[in-house]
Enzyme design. Structure first.
Site: not given
Length: 262
Positions: A13, A15, A209
């Site tokens: 990922d 962001d 995250d």
């Protein structure tokens, strides 16, 4: 613990993992350097629908990270691929940014604000009461509702911003219709990621995250999973889920440290 050196591919990922807004996160540069130096196949699989792969490549370049364009796949691309497969040549009313519009156009999908086949919602500054009202009435008149991803919020430099799932919710509530979401954790997106990497699930690692998109996506496809604590999920809210990542790390820099110790 995961044997990172034995893994062939990494799906990551962006962001909350590589950056917050325009701020690079600690260890991100070391992680990308390690991927390149060790010859790992890697793909940034992001639910961000705003940007094109070229724009994401240029953003990382501004942050001092050299990653070529083919290493990016977005929820906008996943949405366009889904619509092209489901209804070739269809028309849509879309709310979003350049990443979404470019992906739709490149898939042969046209814009239509009168009687579209689909209403497609991504993130972006174009979202307003006017666009929300237009989308609501088009769905009530028969258009199918599509969301680029099911993220409720996204990390930014000074906190969080509402993401696609939160922006679609008012349309769902006003129409009584449920959206179909194309980004993570939709297994179609992870399937595409593995195909682009040329990896089997046992050979790959998912790094993210978010428990509710990244980790569940990797888990359900049989990948080893790394949750980093630089974004949305915390050590406390991990406990509310009925599943867990393979390993929890402070940030992606820990992957490099562990790999060098193995």
């Amino acid at each position: 613990m995961i044997d990172f050196n034995s893994k062939k591919g990494f799906i990551c990922d962006m962001d909350g993992v590589i950056y917050h807004g325009n701020k690079i996160l600690p260890g991100a540069a070391d992680f990308i350097n390690w991927l390149n130096e060790t010859g790992k196949d890697f793909l940034f699989l992001t639910n961000n629908s705003n940007s094109t792969p070229k724009e994401l490549q240029q953003k990382l370049a501004r942050l001092g990270l050299d990653v070529s364009e083919e290493h990016f796949y977005t929820s906008a691309l996943a949405t366009a691929a889904f619509l092209k497969e489901q209804s070739p040549g269809c028309s849509v009313y879309a709310i979003g940014e350049a990443g979404l519009f470019n992906a739709l156009y490149n898939a042969g999908i046209t814009m239509n604000d009168v009687n579209p086949d689909y209403v497609v919602v991504g993130e972006g500054k174009a979202y307003s009461l006017d666009t929300l009202t237009k989308a609501t009435n088009l769905v009530l008149n028969g258009a199918k509702l599509i969301g680029c991803n099911s993220d409720v919020s996204a990390p930014i430099e000074n906190g969080f911003t509402p993401a696609c799932r939160a922006l679609v919710a008012p349309i769902e509530m006003a129409t009584g219709r449920q959206a179909y979401f194309c980004g993570k954790p939709n297994p179609l997106m992870m399937h595409t990621g593995l195909k682009l990497l040329g990896c089997h699930s046992a050979e790959a690692v998912m790094v993210g995250d978010r428990m509710d998109t990244d980790i569940i996506s990797g888990l359900e496809r049989g990948l080893s999973t790394v949750l980093v604590l630089t974004g949305v999920s915390t050590t406390e809210n991990i406990k509310v889920y009925g599943y867990k990542p393979t390993v929890v790390l402070q940030g992606v820099g820990d992957i490099v440290r562990i790999a060098k110790e193995q």
